[in-house]
Design a protein around this motif. Structure first.
Motif, PDB file in Angstrom:
ATOM      1  N   PHE A  19       0.900  -1.033  -0.086  1.00  0.00           N
ATOM      2  CA  PHE A  19       0.010  -0.032  -0.018  1.00  0.00           C
ATOM      3  C   PHE A  19       0.966   1.199   0.115  1.00  0.00           C
ATOM      4  CE2 PHE A  19      -2.208   3.104   2.554  1.00  0.00           C
ATOM      5  CZ  PHE A  19      -3.325   3.745   1.780  1.00  0.00           C
ATOM      6  N   LEU A  20       1.937   1.362   0.962  1.00  0.00           N
ATOM      7  CA  LEU A  20       2.792   2.501   0.915  1.00  0.00           C
ATOM      8  C   LEU A  20       3.482   2.799  -0.257  1.00  0.00           C
ATOM      9  CD1 LEU A  20       4.215   1.905   4.426  1.00  0.00           C
ATOM     10  CD2 LEU A  20       2.215   3.372   3.796  1.00  0.00           C
ATOM     11  N   GLU A  21       4.026   1.632  -0.776  1.00  0.00           N
ATOM     12  CA  GLU A  21       4.602   1.442  -2.337  1.00  0.00           C
ATOM     13  C   GLU A  21       3.648   2.051  -3.342  1.00  0.00           C
ATOM     14  OE1 GLU A  21       7.236  -1.550  -5.220  1.00  0.00           O
ATOM     15  OE2 GLU A  21       6.435  -2.251  -3.501  1.00  0.00           O
ATOM     16  N   ALA A  22       2.546   1.596  -3.541  1.00  0.00           N
ATOM     17  CA  ALA A  22       1.476   1.791  -4.369  1.00  0.00           C
ATOM     18  C   ALA A  22       1.366   3.418  -4.329  1.00  0.00           C
ATOM     19  CB  ALA A  22       0.219   1.063  -4.250  1.00  0.00           C
ATOM     20  N   LEU A  23       1.375   4.012  -3.263  1.00  0.00           N
ATOM     21  CA  LEU A  23       1.076   5.371  -3.216  1.00  0.00           C
ATOM     22  C   LEU A  23       2.422   6.190  -3.128  1.00  0.00           C
ATOM     23  CD1 LEU A  23      -1.488   5.705  -0.316  1.00  0.00           C
ATOM     24  CD2 LEU A  23      -1.998   5.616  -2.745  1.00  0.00           C
ATOM     25  N   GLN A  24       3.450   5.503  -3.107  1.00  0.00           N
ATOM     26  CA  GLN A  24       4.662   6.204  -3.539  1.00  0.00           C
ATOM     27  C   GLN A  24       5.109   7.183  -2.327  1.00  0.00           C
ATOM     28  OE1 GLN A  24       5.074   7.906  -7.369  1.00  0.00           O
ATOM     29  NE2 GLN A  24       5.208   5.988  -8.279  1.00  0.00           N
ATOM     30  N   LEU A  25       4.728   6.789  -1.064  1.00  0.00           N
ATOM     31  CA  LEU A  25       4.910   7.386   0.073  1.00  0.00           C
ATOM     32  C   LEU A  25       6.457   7.030   0.802  1.00  0.00           C
ATOM     33  CD1 LEU A  25       1.556   6.914   1.996  1.00  0.00           C
ATOM     34  CD2 LEU A  25       2.250   8.778   0.446  1.00  0.00           C
ATOM     35  N   GLU A  26       7.133   8.151   1.116  1.00  0.00           N
ATOM     36  CA  GLU A  26       8.487   8.243   1.996  1.00  0.00           C
ATOM     37  C   GLU A  26       8.185   8.789   3.259  1.00  0.00           C
ATOM     38  OE1 GLU A  26      10.800   6.530   0.371  1.00  0.00           O
ATOM     39  OE2 GLU A  26      10.429   6.468  -1.635  1.00  0.00           O
ATOM     40  N   ASP A  27       9.327   8.253   4.187  1.00  0.00           N
ATOM     41  CA  ASP A  27       9.376   8.772   5.365  1.00  0.00           C
ATOM     42  C   ASP A  27       8.047   8.904   6.173  1.00  0.00           C
ATOM     43  OD1 ASP A  27      10.808   9.776   7.342  1.00  0.00           O
ATOM     44  OD2 ASP A  27      10.489  11.679   6.851  1.00  0.00           O
ATOM     45  N   VAL A  28       7.293   7.790   5.947  1.00  0.00           N
ATOM     46  CA  VAL A  28       6.072   7.453   6.696  1.00  0.00           C
ATOM     47  C   VAL A  28       6.151   7.411   8.299  1.00  0.00           C
ATOM     48  CG1 VAL A  28       3.967   6.029   6.797  1.00  0.00           C
ATOM     49  CG2 VAL A  28       5.021   6.687   4.643  1.00  0.00           C
ATOM     50  N   ARG A  49      10.022   2.453   3.312  1.00  0.00           N
ATOM     51  CA  ARG A  49       9.166   3.630   3.386  1.00  0.00           C
ATOM     52  C   ARG A  49       9.071   4.320   4.745  1.00  0.00           C
ATOM     53  NH1 ARG A  49       7.821   4.644  -1.867  1.00  0.00           N
ATOM     54  NH2 ARG A  49       8.459   2.935  -3.290  1.00  0.00           N
ATOM     55  N   ILE A  50       9.172   3.540   5.980  1.00  0.00           N
ATOM     56  CA  ILE A  50       8.712   3.948   7.162  1.00  0.00           C
ATOM     57  C   ILE A  50       9.895   4.633   7.916  1.00  0.00           C
ATOM     58  CG2 ILE A  50       7.869   3.119   9.265  1.00  0.00           C
ATOM     59  CD1 ILE A  50       6.944   0.656   7.841  1.00  0.00           C
ATOM     60  N   GLY A  51       9.563   5.749   8.183  1.00  0.00           N
ATOM     61  CA  GLY A  51      10.573   6.948   8.760  1.00  0.00           C
ATOM     62  C   GLY A  51      10.530   6.692  10.523  1.00  0.00           C
ATOM     63  N   ARG A  52       8.949   6.616  10.890  1.00  0.00           N
ATOM     64  CA  ARG A  52       8.970   6.619  12.162  1.00  0.00           C
ATOM     65  C   ARG A  52       7.791   5.378  12.663  1.00  0.00           C
ATOM     66  NH1 ARG A  52       9.021  11.654  10.455  1.00  0.00           N
ATOM     67  NH2 ARG A  52      10.710  13.050  11.197  1.00  0.00           N
TER      68      ARG A  52
END
Length: 214
Positions: A19-28, A49-52
């Motif tokens: 899900f995070l990859e599909a939305l191209q989210l970074e530092d989540v 993709r997880i920062g915290r």
């Protein structure tokens, strides 16, 4: 889900990563309450993709499925039609506050109208009951769960309810000690479902978290 989808603990953790990859989210900043899939995400190498990471009164170490309600659900899941039967009992409103169901999940009763909405899809859909059964029975051996927990050493904050019985406070303390940057925030006057019991405190702590961490 599609029939045959991997709905084990690890499989669901991979869905979060996809899900995070599909939305191209970074530092989540990923917040998890009740569900302990973070240790599977990190152990499986899916946390790029997880920062915290905020772990909020959730399954941890080998507490899968958690506490008395979890063990009760596993027992029903092993019986043909058991999931449907177990949740049909929750049509009876007094049964919802029993320790073996939702009684220990929140300090104050969840409104019945809310719980009716929670349970309706499961009570009306055989496919959803199938998916829940696959998840409940898709928990690995305790040794694997404990190995996953060891992989959490690169993440921080833990927020835990002081009165939780399903997710014991001791697990929050152990997680805070396990993580090099870990910090424990204890939320008083709450059980496991902090978003129901103390949403004010939870929002305050989560809101301050990104601003106070690199």
């Amino acid at each position: 889900m599609d029939a045959g989808a991997d709905l084990s603990v690890l499989g669901v953790a991979r869905l979060v990563a996809e899900f995070l990859e599909a939305l191209q989210l970074e530092d989540v900043t990923l917040v998890m309450n009740d569900w302990g899939g973070a240790q599977a995400l990190v152990a499986d190498g899916r946390a790029d993709r997880i920062g915290r990471l905020v772990l909020t009164s959730c399954e941890a170490f080998d507490n899968y499925p958690p506490g008395l309600p979890g063990r009760n659900l596993v027992a029903f899941a092993r019986l043909p039609g058991g999931i449907g039967f177990a949740f049909s009992l929750l049509r009876l409103r007094p049964a919802r506050r029993l320790p073996m169901t939702w009684g220990w999940m929140s300090k104050r009763p969840v409104p019945h109208a809310t719980m009716d909405r929670w349970f309706r899809p499961l009570l009306t859909s055989p496919a959803i009951r199938r998916d829940l059964r696959a998840y409940v029975l898709g928990v690995p051996e305790k040794a694997e769960l404990l190995r996953w927990a060891e992989e959490l050493r690169t993440f921080d904050r833990v927020i835990w309810a002081t009165e939780g019985r399903v997710m014991p406070l001791d697990h929050g303390r152990r997680l805070a000690e396990l993580l090099p940057q870990g910090r424990l925030v204890e939320v008083a006057d709450s059980c496991t479902l902090i978003p129901r019991d103390r949403p004010d405190a939870l929002v305050e702590h989560i809101g301050a978290f990104p601003a106070n961490t690199a």
